[in-house]
Design a protein around this motif. Structure first.
Motif, PDB file in Angstrom:
ATOM      1  N   ALA B 210       0.809  -1.225   0.000  1.00 33.69           N
ATOM      2  CA  ALA B 210       0.000   0.000   0.000  1.00 33.69           C
ATOM      3  C   ALA B 210       0.837   1.269   0.000  1.00 33.69           C
ATOM      4  O   ALA B 210       0.309   2.366  -0.192  1.00 33.69           O
ATOM      5  CB  ALA B 210      -0.931   0.006   1.218  1.00 33.69           C
ATOM      6  N   GLN B 211       2.147   1.126   0.229  1.00 33.45           N
ATOM      7  CA  GLN B 211       2.984   2.329   0.204  1.00 33.45           C
ATOM      8  C   GLN B 211       2.964   2.991  -1.178  1.00 33.45           C
ATOM      9  O   GLN B 211       2.927   4.212  -1.278  1.00 33.45           O
ATOM     10  CB  GLN B 211       4.437   1.975   0.570  1.00 33.45           C
ATOM     11  N   ALA B 212       2.980   2.186  -2.229  1.00 33.89           N
ATOM     12  CA  ALA B 212       3.067   2.784  -3.572  1.00 33.89           C
ATOM     13  C   ALA B 212       1.833   3.646  -3.881  1.00 33.89           C
ATOM     14  O   ALA B 212       1.975   4.799  -4.300  1.00 33.89           O
ATOM     15  CB  ALA B 212       3.297   1.705  -4.631  1.00 33.89           C
ATOM     16  N   ALA B 214       0.094   5.154  -1.778  1.00 32.98           N
ATOM     17  CA  ALA B 214       0.179   6.333  -0.909  1.00 32.98           C
ATOM     18  C   ALA B 214       0.962   7.452  -1.598  1.00 32.98           C
ATOM     19  O   ALA B 214       0.560   8.615  -1.574  1.00 32.98           O
ATOM     20  CB  ALA B 214       0.846   5.967   0.417  1.00 32.98           C
TER      21      ALA B 214
END
Lengths: 367, 359
Positions: B210-212, B214
């Motif tokens: 999910a970082q990408a 974000a």
């Protein structure tokens, strides 16, 4: 993007023989649904209205760029909303470009994601009857979506089982922004029922999860929301894969609708790396994510990413697989893609034929 | 690969608990930490014993890594011949709900970084960790450390309470721009929201994935809010974001900008142009197959050879053996990624390089 409809552009356009995997039908007036709703739910609708997970009683959290996000020339003369007139749809899409078959994806009011689970189920079922009576019966080139109250998976399963075997339904339809990540077990009865019925699961962007529309908080603008849809879709694909949904349901096929597609290869590469590093956390995932994506996911074209250099799109199509991409117009929305023009000739005639028709025929079992 | 003279834009010194910060907290907060039993602010973005958080051979006897400058030298700086490395400390300052406590920990953390790391190895630089919970305190923290030219960047997390473009944050950008400090946005969350827009996932693997998205949301926010129009000297560095999502994101964003730009009339250029001018990304992780032909096409799609910065992401377990760059890069691209781009991104690194040359 907000094209004005022009008269038929010639015989060539009419002979396209294309498949359109994202057409949005609308009720002409709310009363169209009344025959399919009990008195209780009809009165409920009039009294409380649809309550989804955002704060506005009418409309959407981010005002659209055009009224109802629709083409300004798609408003029928009878006063209904765009997408509510079969006659105008024939004139602007079906006959204008020679539709071979099209998939209806009704978005609102359909009961999807309503807070009241029973009302949600009643509305979804009514929407399914309405699609058959108002669209598919008078126009057999159209297929319905099997709309389900997806936040209550048991009710959704019952609706799927009720319609199973009816070939007028092309796929089970969900919206992308569910209350929890879509791979969670609470949604598994939907996948089980869809698999058993031999129906793909189509996931159209929108819906309201109730959570912030980005994982860093609520955006300010509609343009951010539109850009964000690919992020929500990345999250749901990640959830489906890492929860092991595709291992658990080996015949399940998923169609991502109106989410764009150029982001998909990068997601697969990222998930491959994470899967390799954290396999001990998710031992139930036995297939490399990029392979699952390649084999089990389909994407529709509109709104298609438009790279500055044409060859970049060729790369993307190659990385996703030309057999996994389905043409969609998104009629009657403002960013409608013209079936005669949208898919660049640079992809070559064979790939174009697959995207415009062949892939959809194969996926939906159209002879 | 030869990393002689390389600039490593992302390494992570780790406190390994609250204890090492105690000498840098004032009496009140020192007492508070002891009285309330605050022993760890580790974030679930990097669970200490998760595989990604530290490479096995870089962990010490306690299973932690990057807790002292000696190991930093012997694990990564010396073997690679790195010239300069930027310390991005991921201690959980941004997760704290008490904004006064957050400010106290940020201040202590920056003091700890200066004394325990920067003072001990001349190759090290650092980012100023700021308490985003309180903009006034964040500005104060930047002002406190800006005179120390070894602080080269302001560090924030990819997921906070509100998107980074919001005007409430603009005093931070004004201060950063004035001091020639880029804003480093690092993977991580303050966990004010689930890590996906569709709720809390089940697995750490999903959290990291999910970082990408974000970073995608934050770029959309910074650009549509007009941050770069208002602060033309500001640079934003996306750190540990993955890289390969960028071309598709730029195409999508540009398309919607063409259709919807009347909503944000201050955005007077297509977003990819703004990104190529103002935004940089570290290359660890890169998120591509080990295929030079694909990497080459991705680099072409990004369409700018100034945009990527070398990083090892030490001690995170992104690679085994020697740190590498994606396959298939030309020598010229390697030189830019390993050094030139960092010098043009971080004015304070360029300054130091100029001084070095002059002496």
């Amino acid at each position: 993007m907000n094209v004005e409809h022009r008269e038929r552009t010639g015989e060539g356009a009419a002979r396209l023989g294309f498949a359109d995997c994202d057409i949005h039908p609308k009720v002409r007036r709310l009363e169209d649904l009344r025959p399919y709703l009990s008195e209780r739910w009809w009165r409920h609708y009039l009294t409380y209205g649809p309550r989804v997970r955002h704060g506005f009683a009418k409309g959407t959290p981010y005002p659209k760029a055009a009224p109802l996000a629709c083409r300004r020339d798609a408003w029928p003369a009878d006063g209904g909303e765009p997408g509510s007139s079969l006659e105008l749809m024939r004139e602007q899409l079906i006959d204008a470009y020679g539709l071979e078959f099209g998939v209806l994806n009704p978005l609102s009011p359909t009961g999807q994601g309503y807070q009241d689970a029973d009302f949600s189920a009643a509305m979804a079922s009514a929407t399914n009857d309405w699609q058959l009576d108002h669209w598919v019966t008078p126009e057999p080139r159209l297929r319905a979506s099997l709309v389900v109250p997806y936040e209550d998976a048991e009710a959704a399963k019952a609706e799927i089982e009720k319609r199973a075997g009816d070939r007028r339904f092309a796929h089970v339809l969900l919206l992308s922004r569910t209350a929890e990540p879509l791979g969670k077990r609470r949604y598994w009865p939907i996948f089980a029922a869809a698999e058993a019925a031999g129906l793909p699961v189509g996931i159209h962007v929108f819906g309201y999860s109730g959570w912030a529309m980005t994982n860093g908080g609520w955006p300010s603008f509609y343009i951010e929301e539109m850009t964000e849809h690919s992020a929500s879709t990345q999250a749901l694909v990640t959830s489906l894969i890492f929860e092991g949904v595709f291992e658990r349901f080996p015949a399940l096929k998923v169609v991502l609708i109106e989410a764009g597609f150029a982001w998909l290869p990068a997601l697969g590469w990222r998930l491959d790396r994470i899967w390799a590093r954290m396999r001990d956390e998710i031992p139930h995932v036995t297939c490399p994510p990029s392979q699952t994506i390649r084999e089990r996911l389909w994407v529709t074209t509109q709104p298609m990413e438009e790279p500055e250099r044409k060859k970049d799109l060729i790369d993307i199509v190659e990385w996703i697989g030309a057999d996994r991409i389905l043409f969609s117009s998104d009629y009657p929305h403002w960013d409608f893609d013209n079936p005669a023009l949208a898919i660049p000739p640079s992809l070559g005639p064979a790939v174009r034929e697959k995207i415009m028709r062949g892939n959809a025929r194969a996926l939906y079992g159209i002879a | 690969m030869n990393l002689e003279a390389a600039i490593d834009c992302d390494i992570h010194p780790t406190t390994g608990g609250v204890g090492p910060l105690l000498p840098y907290l004032d009496d009140y907060w020192h007492e508070t930490v002891l009285a309330r039993g605050i022993d760890s602010l580790d974030s679930i973005s990097y669970p200490p014993y998760a595989p990604l958080t530290a490479r096995p051979d870089w962990r010490n006897a306690d299973g932690r890594a990057a807790t002292d400058v000696g190991r930093l030298r012997s694990d990564i700086l010396d073997p690679t011949g790195t010239a300069i490395a930027i310390c991005n400390c991921l201690f959980g300052v941004q997760l704290v709900f008490d904004e006064y406590m957050a400010a106290a920990f940020a201040r202590a953390l920056n003091a700890w970084i200066a004394a325990e790391w920067l003072d001990r190895d001349p190759r090290l630089r650092a980012s100023i960790v700021v308490p985003m919970q309180n903009v006034e305190a964040a500005v104060e923290e930047i002002e406190r450390w800006a005179p120390d030219r070894r602080f080269v960047q302001v560090l924030v997390l990819a997921m906070g309470e509100v998107p980074l473009g919001r005007r409430s944050y603009w005093p931070i950008y004004e201060t950063a721009e004035r001091h020639k400090l880029p804003i480093g946005v690092h993977a991580g969350s303050s966990y004010r929201h689930p890590v996906t827009s569709i709720g809390w996932p089940s697995y750490y693997a999903e959290d990291y994935a999910a970082q990408a998205p974000a970073f995608q949301g934050q770029l959309a926010s910074l650009i549509t809010a007009g941050v770069f129009a208002r602060f033309p000297g500001l640079r934003v560095v996306l750190i540990e974001s993955g890289v390969t999502w960028l071309p598709a994101f730029m195409w999508r964003f540009a398309k919607f900008w063409r259709g919807l730009r009347t909503e944000v009339p201050w955005v007077d250029r297509s977003p990819p142009e703004i990104i190529r001018e103002h935004v940089r990304l570290t290359v660890q992780p890169f998120d591509a197959p080990h295929d030079p032909a694909i990497v080459c096409r991705l680099i072409e799609q990004i369409g700018c050879d100034e945009i990527l910065l070398y990083a090892s992401d030490y001690p995170h377990w992104q690679f085994d053996g020697a740190p590498g760059l994606p396959p298939g890069l030309t020598d010229g691209q390697m030189r830019k990624i390993c050094r030139d781009n960092a010098l043009s991104t971080y004015p304070r690194l360029q300054e130091a390089a100029d001084e070095c040359r002059a002496s």
